[in-house]
Design a protein around this motif. Structure first.
Motif, short mmCIF file in Angstrom:
data_model
loop_
_atom_site.label_atom_id
_atom_site.label_comp_id
_atom_site.label_asym_id
_atom_site.label_seq_id
_atom_site.Cartn_x
_atom_site.Cartn_y
_atom_site.Cartn_z
N TYR A 80 0.83 -1.21 0.00
CA TYR A 80 0.00 0.00 0.00
C TYR A 80 0.87 1.25 0.00
O TYR A 80 0.59 2.22 -0.72
CB TYR A 80 -0.92 0.00 1.23
N THR A 81 1.94 1.23 0.80
CA THR A 81 2.83 2.38 0.87
C THR A 81 3.49 2.65 -0.48
O THR A 81 3.58 3.80 -0.92
CB THR A 81 3.92 2.15 1.94
N ALA A 82 3.94 1.58 -1.14
CA ALA A 82 4.58 1.74 -2.45
C ALA A 82 3.60 2.30 -3.48
O ALA A 82 3.96 3.12 -4.33
CB ALA A 82 5.13 0.40 -2.93
N HIS A 83 2.35 1.87 -3.37
CA HIS A 83 1.34 2.35 -4.32
C HIS A 83 0.90 3.78 -3.99
O HIS A 83 0.83 4.63 -4.90
CB HIS A 83 0.12 1.42 -4.28
N GLU A 84 0.64 4.04 -2.71
CA GLU A 84 0.08 5.34 -2.32
C GLU A 84 1.11 6.45 -2.34
O GLU A 84 0.86 7.54 -2.85
CB GLU A 84 -0.53 5.22 -0.92
N PHE A 85 2.30 6.19 -1.80
CA PHE A 85 3.32 7.22 -1.70
C PHE A 85 4.33 7.17 -2.84
O PHE A 85 4.89 8.20 -3.21
CB PHE A 85 4.05 7.12 -0.35
N GLY A 86 4.57 5.97 -3.35
CA GLY A 86 5.51 5.85 -4.46
C GLY A 86 4.86 5.96 -5.82
O GLY A 86 5.55 5.97 -6.84
N GLN A 87 3.52 6.01 -5.82
CA GLN A 87 2.76 6.13 -7.06
C GLN A 87 3.07 5.00 -8.04
O GLN A 87 3.10 5.19 -9.25
CB GLN A 87 3.03 7.49 -7.72
N LEU A 88 3.32 3.80 -7.51
CA LEU A 88 3.61 2.64 -8.34
C LEU A 88 2.32 1.87 -8.64
O LEU A 88 1.40 1.86 -7.83
CB LEU A 88 4.60 1.70 -7.63
N PRO A 89 2.24 1.22 -9.80
CA PRO A 89 1.07 0.37 -10.08
C PRO A 89 0.96 -0.73 -9.04
O PRO A 89 1.96 -1.16 -8.46
CB PRO A 89 1.39 -0.20 -11.47
N TRP A 90 -0.25 -1.23 -8.84
CA TRP A 90 -0.45 -2.25 -7.81
C TRP A 90 0.41 -3.50 -8.08
O TRP A 90 0.94 -4.10 -7.13
CB TRP A 90 -1.92 -2.64 -7.74
N ALA A 91 0.54 -3.88 -9.33
CA ALA A 91 1.33 -5.08 -9.66
C ALA A 91 2.78 -4.91 -9.21
O ALA A 91 3.38 -5.81 -8.62
CB ALA A 91 1.27 -5.36 -11.16
N VAL A 92 3.33 -3.73 -9.48
CA VAL A 92 4.72 -3.44 -9.07
C VAL A 92 4.82 -3.33 -7.56
O VAL A 92 5.80 -3.77 -6.94
CB VAL A 92 5.22 -2.14 -9.75
N SER A 93 3.79 -2.78 -6.92
CA SER A 93 3.78 -2.63 -5.47
C SER A 93 3.79 -4.00 -4.78
O SER A 93 4.50 -4.20 -3.80
CB SER A 93 2.56 -1.82 -5.02
N TYR A 94 2.99 -4.92 -5.30
CA TYR A 94 2.97 -6.27 -4.73
C TYR A 94 4.30 -6.99 -4.97
O TYR A 94 4.77 -7.76 -4.12
CB TYR A 94 1.82 -7.08 -5.31
N LEU A 95 4.90 -6.74 -6.12
CA LEU A 95 6.22 -7.32 -6.39
C LEU A 95 7.26 -6.78 -5.42
O LEU A 95 8.10 -7.52 -4.90
CB LEU A 95 6.64 -7.01 -7.83
N ALA A 96 7.17 -5.48 -5.12
CA ALA A 96 8.08 -4.86 -4.14
C ALA A 96 7.90 -5.50 -2.77
O ALA A 96 8.87 -5.75 -2.05
CB ALA A 96 7.82 -3.36 -4.07
N LEU A 97 6.64 -5.78 -2.41
CA LEU A 97 6.37 -6.44 -1.13
C LEU A 97 7.00 -7.83 -1.09
O LEU A 97 7.63 -8.21 -0.09
CB LEU A 97 4.86 -6.54 -0.91
N LEU A 98 6.85 -8.60 -2.16
CA LEU A 98 7.40 -9.95 -2.19
C LEU A 98 8.93 -9.94 -2.12
O LEU A 98 9.54 -10.76 -1.44
CB LEU A 98 6.94 -10.68 -3.45
N LEU A 99 9.55 -8.98 -2.80
CA LEU A 99 11.01 -8.85 -2.73
C LEU A 99 11.44 -8.46 -1.32
O LEU A 99 12.45 -8.95 -0.80
CB LEU A 99 11.49 -7.81 -3.74
#
Length: 313
Positions: A80-99
């Motif tokens: 959520y942080t990556a999507h909301e504050f980083g303005q990343l697409p949800w798919a990329v945000s979930y990938l960031a979480l998994l990494l």
């Protein structure tokens, strides 16, 4: 092909079932959850790596599974942080979480793998291995580079278990070490379950030790309730959206709007609560710098001028 992959994952899930259980126990015993499994959350993983068939490699991967699951539960908000504050697409945000989950807490598998190596090298008993893991884990969580420092000591203050009052003596890292040693002790009780009398005596001693720490913390904490003065604080929270904050960071004319909004709310708060000693604004509320050599900047001057009427109080 799909059936083969399903069988593979089912086999691995069964093989690492104790590691999976530990990941769930740790993840659901940390803030904001109640610490229901605090003194035995790592125990299933640690018992697994004390088995004779457990190799250094298997221990590492078991620890990795545990840390992945507990990180996924405890830090799911990274997406959520990556999507909301980083303005990343949800798919990329979930990938960031998994990494993040894959690499963030590698000290957990490193600790169990190192303890397994010591067990095999020096023929340590199951009990010795458990306490070795606890101490290695405690050492590594103090020194391992992490973005968000966390450990089980913080759960004590969150859940208001009085042991947290002892933090001024051993620190919260010290309290985390105590919790980890309780996990090792619970594992020892499990290993001795076939010796009922010995297992029950250790379980009773463990419970009495925990109760004694709670009592010590409770009485020690009473010294913190004696004050020679009182400070009254007022919290100011403006309704600033994330988009406005991003625009302000990029200098798109929102800095002054945000500054004046907080000043207006602070002025109203001081009018309503004139006995206020400290005004508390949220982290990153002020959209500029407050460095000593930057005090002549426009928004810093607006802030200084706005608070000037209260400076003499």
């Amino acid at each position: 092909m799909m059936k083969r992959w399903i069988q593979f994952f089912k086999h691995k899930a069964y093989d690492f079932r104790w590691a999976i259980l530990s990941g769930i126990l740790v993840g659901t015993s940390y803030i904001p959850f109640p610490p229901w499994a605090l003194i035995f959350c790592y125990t299933p993983l640690w018992i697994y790596v004390t088995e004779e068939s457990s190799s250094v490699k298997k221990s590492f991967w078991a620890g990795w599974v545990t840390q992945f699951i507990l990180t996924l539960i405890g830090f799911h908000w990274i997406a959520y942080t990556a999507h909301e504050f980083g303005q990343l697409p949800w798919a990329v945000s979930y990938l960031a979480l998994l990494l993040f989950c894959a690499f963030m807490h590698l000290y957990i598998p490193v600790a169990v793998a190192a303890a397994t190596w010591l067990r095999l090298r020096f023929k340590l008993s199951g009990g010795q291995t458990l306490f070795t893991i606890a101490l290695l884990h405690a050492l590594l969580e103090r020194t391992w580079p992490v973005i968000f420092e966390w450990h089980l000591g913080y759960t004590l203050i969150w859940s208001k278990i009085p042991i947290y009052h002892l933090a001024d003596l051993v620190g919260f890292h010290g309290l985390s070490t105590v919790v980890l040693l309780f996990n090792a002790w619970m594992g020892y009780v499990w290993l001795k379950q076939s010796f009922v009398k010995k297992a029950l005596s250790h379980l009773s001693l463990l419970a009495l030790t925990f109760a004694a720490l709670v009592g010590w913390g409770f009485w020690h904490g009473k010294t913190w309730n004696k004050f020679d003065g009182e400070t009254k604080a007022t919290v100011v929270q403006a309704n600033i959206g994330n988009l406005e904050k991003i625009y302000a960071e990029q200098g798109r004319a929102y800095q002054e709007v945000i500054t004046r909004k907080f000043l207006d709310l602070s002025f109203a708060a001081m009018q309503k609560y004139p006995q206020t000693d400290i005004l508390i604004w949220p982290e990153t509320a002020f959209p500029d710098y407050l460095d000593q050599h930057l005090l002549d900047r426009k928004h810093t001057q607006i802030l200084i001028s706005g608070l000037q009427p209260w400076a003499a109080r």
